[in-house]
Scaffold this motif. Structure first.
Motif, PDB file in Angstrom:
ATOM      1  N   ASP A 422      42.325  35.676  62.066  1.00 45.37           N
ATOM      2  CA  ASP A 422      41.716  35.871  63.050  1.00 45.37           C
ATOM      3  C   ASP A 422      40.796  35.543  63.561  1.00 45.37           C
ATOM      4  OD1 ASP A 422      39.674  37.936  64.732  1.00 45.37           O
ATOM      5  OD2 ASP A 422      41.592  39.156  64.171  1.00 45.37           O
ATOM      6  N   ASP A 423      39.637  34.892  62.648  1.00 48.32           N
ATOM      7  CA  ASP A 423      38.325  34.555  63.151  1.00 48.32           C
ATOM      8  C   ASP A 423      38.308  32.931  63.201  1.00 48.32           C
ATOM      9  OD1 ASP A 423      37.369  34.726  60.408  1.00 48.32           O
ATOM     10  OD2 ASP A 423      35.781  35.921  60.751  1.00 48.32           O
ATOM     11  N   GLU A 424      39.784  32.438  62.037  1.00 38.68           N
ATOM     12  CA  GLU A 424      40.012  30.930  61.553  1.00 38.68           C
ATOM     13  C   GLU A 424      38.379  30.378  60.535  1.00 38.68           C
ATOM     14  OE1 GLU A 424      41.047  28.587  64.819  1.00 38.68           O
ATOM     15  OE2 GLU A 424      41.733  30.013  65.993  1.00 38.68           O
ATOM     16  N   LYS A 425      38.380  31.395  60.404  1.00 35.39           N
ATOM     17  CA  LYS A 425      37.424  31.144  59.145  1.00 35.39           C
ATOM     18  C   LYS A 425      37.621  30.655  57.338  1.00 35.39           C
ATOM     19  CE  LYS A 425      33.210  33.035  56.861  1.00 35.39           C
ATOM     20  NZ  LYS A 425      31.952  34.401  57.118  1.00 35.39           N
ATOM     21  N   GLU A 426      36.908  29.824  56.601  1.00 34.26           N
ATOM     22  CA  GLU A 426      37.680  29.952  55.435  1.00 34.26           C
ATOM     23  C   GLU A 426      35.857  29.546  54.591  1.00 34.26           C
ATOM     24  OE1 GLU A 426      40.163  25.886  55.791  1.00 34.26           O
ATOM     25  OE2 GLU A 426      38.073  25.440  55.484  1.00 34.26           O
ATOM     26  N   GLU A 427      36.094  30.434  52.852  1.00 38.68           N
ATOM     27  CA  GLU A 427      35.399  30.727  52.378  1.00 38.68           C
ATOM     28  C   GLU A 427      35.931  30.413  51.260  1.00 38.68           C
ATOM     29  OE1 GLU A 427      33.955  35.395  54.606  1.00 38.68           O
ATOM     30  OE2 GLU A 427      34.402  35.088  52.017  1.00 38.68           O
ATOM     31  N   LEU A 428      34.798  29.220  50.087  1.00 36.59           N
ATOM     32  CA  LEU A 428      34.730  29.518  48.015  1.00 36.59           C
ATOM     33  C   LEU A 428      33.836  30.034  47.848  1.00 36.59           C
ATOM     34  CD1 LEU A 428      36.726  27.213  46.917  1.00 36.59           C
ATOM     35  CD2 LEU A 428      35.186  25.526  47.208  1.00 36.59           C
ATOM     36  N   TYR A 429      34.626  30.383  46.759  1.00 33.72           N
ATOM     37  CA  TYR A 429      34.057  30.815  45.489  1.00 33.72           C
ATOM     38  C   TYR A 429      33.967  30.623  44.561  1.00 33.72           C
ATOM     39  CZ  TYR A 429      32.459  34.370  49.357  1.00 33.72           C
ATOM     40  OH  TYR A 429      32.741  34.571  50.346  1.00 33.72           O
ATOM     41  N   ASN A 430      33.155  29.997  43.306  1.00 32.82           N
ATOM     42  CA  ASN A 430      33.538  29.725  42.247  1.00 32.82           C
ATOM     43  C   ASN A 430      33.067  31.305  41.600  1.00 32.82           C
ATOM     44  OD1 ASN A 430      32.967  29.824  39.194  1.00 32.82           O
ATOM     45  ND2 ASN A 430      31.548  27.055  39.549  1.00 32.82           N
ATOM     46  N   ILE A 431      33.871  32.153  40.972  1.00 32.22           N
ATOM     47  CA  ILE A 431      34.213  33.525  40.806  1.00 32.22           C
ATOM     48  C   ILE A 431      33.230  33.735  39.413  1.00 32.22           C
ATOM     49  CG2 ILE A 431      36.954  33.916  39.672  1.00 32.22           C
ATOM     50  CD1 ILE A 431      35.744  35.268  42.365  1.00 32.22           C
ATOM     51  N   LYS A 432      33.978  32.372  38.576  1.00 29.49           N
ATOM     52  CA  LYS A 432      33.084  32.400  37.157  1.00 29.49           C
ATOM     53  C   LYS A 432      31.908  32.526  37.319  1.00 29.49           C
ATOM     54  CE  LYS A 432      36.256  32.200  34.263  1.00 29.49           C
ATOM     55  NZ  LYS A 432      37.101  32.836  33.207  1.00 29.49           N
ATOM     56  N   GLU A 433      30.684  32.332  37.617  1.00 26.93           N
ATOM     57  CA  GLU A 433      29.474  32.050  38.237  1.00 26.93           C
ATOM     58  C   GLU A 433      28.865  33.168  38.502  1.00 26.93           C
ATOM     59  OE1 GLU A 433      28.242  28.245  38.959  1.00 26.93           O
ATOM     60  OE2 GLU A 433      28.730  27.498  37.079  1.00 26.93           O
ATOM     61  N   ASP A 434      30.337  33.504  39.782  1.00 28.08           N
ATOM     62  CA  ASP A 434      29.983  34.202  40.537  1.00 28.08           C
ATOM     63  C   ASP A 434      31.048  35.409  41.526  1.00 28.08           C
ATOM     64  OD1 ASP A 434      28.295  35.329  43.519  1.00 28.08           O
ATOM     65  OD2 ASP A 434      29.090  33.822  44.870  1.00 28.08           O
ATOM     66  N   ILE A 435      31.380  36.797  40.501  1.00 31.33           N
ATOM     67  CA  ILE A 435      31.817  37.200  40.879  1.00 31.33           C
ATOM     68  C   ILE A 435      31.691  38.248  41.646  1.00 31.33           C
ATOM     69  CG2 ILE A 435      31.304  39.211  39.205  1.00 31.33           C
ATOM     70  CD1 ILE A 435      32.925  40.194  37.666  1.00 31.33           C
ATOM     71  N   SER A 436      30.517  38.090  42.243  1.00 31.40           N
ATOM     72  CA  SER A 436      30.141  39.407  43.118  1.00 31.40           C
ATOM     73  C   SER A 436      30.585  38.947  44.817  1.00 31.40           C
ATOM     74  CB  SER A 436      29.177  39.638  43.191  1.00 31.40           C
ATOM     75  OG  SER A 436      28.665  40.717  42.314  1.00 31.40           O
TER      76      SER A 436
END
Length: 481
Positions: A422-436
């Motif tokens: 919808d807003d053409e946005k991308e996100e990336l997370y390190n799920i091991k270090e940043d579970i939230s």
């Protein structure tokens, strides 16, 4: 002497044959699917408000998975993935049936299927061909008449129809697939009564018992037996008011577990899991039964239009309807023959894996197993530490009442990439270090974004995933609902 020696040999041979027969005896399968149960909704997963002693006991008897995922953040797609071992986009069931499908938003969601195709070989049909008796009780939500459980390989269907939630948790149920019980009978009790009756009649045949609780889906309707206990617990908690919520895009996310009505529904579900496990033990079936306990999506913690949800998935972000961890990470416990008690795995697994896992446990010939997207979990259950696979995928190209907007996600290793159409946005997370999922790394790691985006696009192409389209009638001057 000679006859005595021959008789002894015969006894030994018979004993060896009997042992071999015991080793080769096909395991029974009990699959327990809870509707909308969040990753943090069990005491053995960290809940301090809800009480789940029977499920905690089950976890102590088998393996508890800490990084298990549903194939979708909503129910019908995940249920289809369990039945077939295929990702929802490959089956073209990508929304709850029939879905919200708003016409006044920027994008139009794809028109996906409203039923599980009959040409798919379900896990029930696969096991039935192996001589299994097949029983279904509870929520189906994979099609209307002609596509019910009895049309998809189950010998018995108790309560499964096209609806995604019960009219009432107390009789009369207004469910055409479930005869009403005495007035005031509780639905969850009834489904387990029927399951126990099936076990009593199963006798010598191997069986698949698929118990699909309607709990803890809305309507949030207190269980009268347990609600007073949790009401007293809630009264003793510190009042936090609006501090108990935070904004999530255009929605509100609940931050604390304190809903005593919801807690009573979890307690009732837990009590009935205990009843079913006790019956297996009583009948001497527990040692040769593979038990799988899981949920179809994350807990309902996030809603739009200032509505307040019943549970919290903290520390996970958001909940049902979202491709953040709160919407897709779920509890998973597996107990059965050869699985060591009180073990834990943090290997990422997903609901498409159950089909291959059960097929391997039953020793179905590989040439009888349809091609699917899953990976058998048996190596983990037998002591291994990892699986050989590239990534896990989540495709939800629809709007949802949780404030989610069309998008998709992929997890590879410790990284999760999410795209919002919808807003053409991308996100990336390190799920091991940043579970939230609070630290978006997309601007700092553009190469990783490109890598995961390419992997996700390849998945879409491979599965024939439908994407949303631009809405030609969308008026930007009118606020979205």
């Amino acid at each position: 002497m000679r006859y005595t020696f021959l008789i002894s040999l015969a006894i030994i041979a018979f004993g060896l044959f009997s042992c071999e027969q015991e080793e080769q005896q096909a395991p029974n399968i009990v699959f327990i699917l809870v509707d909308d149960l969040g990753w943090a909704d069990l005491a053995c997963y960290g809940s301090e408000f809800y009480e789940t002693p029977n499920i905690d006991k089950l976890a102590s008897q088998g393996m508890r998975f800490t990084s298990a995922y549903a194939a979708s953040p909503v129910c019908s797609p995940t249920r289809a993935s369990i039945m077939t071992g295929k990702y929802p986009s490959r089956i073209d069931i990508t929304d709850w049936i029939p879905g919200q499908d708003p016409k006044g938003r920027k994008l139009l969601g794809p028109q996906d299927r409203n039923e599980l195709p009959l040409e798919e070989l379900t896990i029930a049909e696969l096991l039935k061909a192996e001589g299994y008796r097949t029983f279904f009780a509870g929520k189906w939500h994979l099609g209307d008449k002609g596509f019910f459980p009895e049309d998809q390989g189950f010998d018995v269907n108790i309560g499964g129809n096209h609806k995604g939630s019960p009219a009432s948790y107390y009789s009369p149920y207004h469910n055409p697939q479930l005869e009403d019980g005495p007035e005031g009978e509780y639905l969850t009790d009834r489904l387990v009564d029927e399951s126990i009756a099936f076990l009593n009649a199963a006798k010598e045949d191997p069986f698949l018992l698929y118990l699909s609780f309607y709990n803890v889906h809305t309507p949030i309707q207190a269980n009268k037996k347990h609600v007073d206990h949790f009401r007293e617990k809630a009264i003793k908690m510190e009042e936090i008011g609006d501090q108990g919520y935070r904004n999530e895009h255009d929605g509100l996310t609940k931050l604390r577990q304190d809903n005593f009505e919801y807690a009573s529904m979890i307690a009732a579900m837990d009590e009935n899991v205990g009843r079913l496990m006790s019956k297996l033990e009583e009948l001497g079936l527990d040692e040769n039964t593979l038990v799988v306990f899981t949920s179809d999506n994350g807990g309902l913690s996030t809603l739009q239009n200032n509505r307040k949800a019943p549970t919290s998935n903290e520390p996970l972000r958001a909940g049902k309807g979202w491709c953040y961890e709160g919407g897709i990470r779920v509890p998973l416990i597996i107990k059965g023959p050869g699985i060591h008690a009180n073990t834990e795995s943090d290997e990422p697994v997903i609901s498409v894996d159950f089909y291959s896992t059960i097929a391997e446990a039953v020793k179905v010939s590989k040439n009888k197993i349809p091609e699917n997207d899953g990976t058998s979990l048996m190596p983990l259950l037998k002591g291994g530490t990892s699986l050989d696979r590239a990534a896990l995928y989540f495709h939800y190209p629809h709007y949802h009442g949780s404030a989610w907007e069309p998008g998709a996600a992929v997890r590879k290793g410790e990284y999760v990439y999410i795209e919002f159409y919808d807003d053409e946005k991308e996100e990336l997370y390190n799920i091991k270090e940043d579970i939230s999922e609070t630290n978006d790394l997309s601007s700092k790691m553009p190469d990783k974004v490109r890598e995961l985006k390419a992997i996700l696009n390849a998945f879409h192409a491979n599965t024939g995933a439908q994407l949303p389209s631009d809405n030609p009638d969308f008026d930007k001057s009118i606020p979205s609902l």
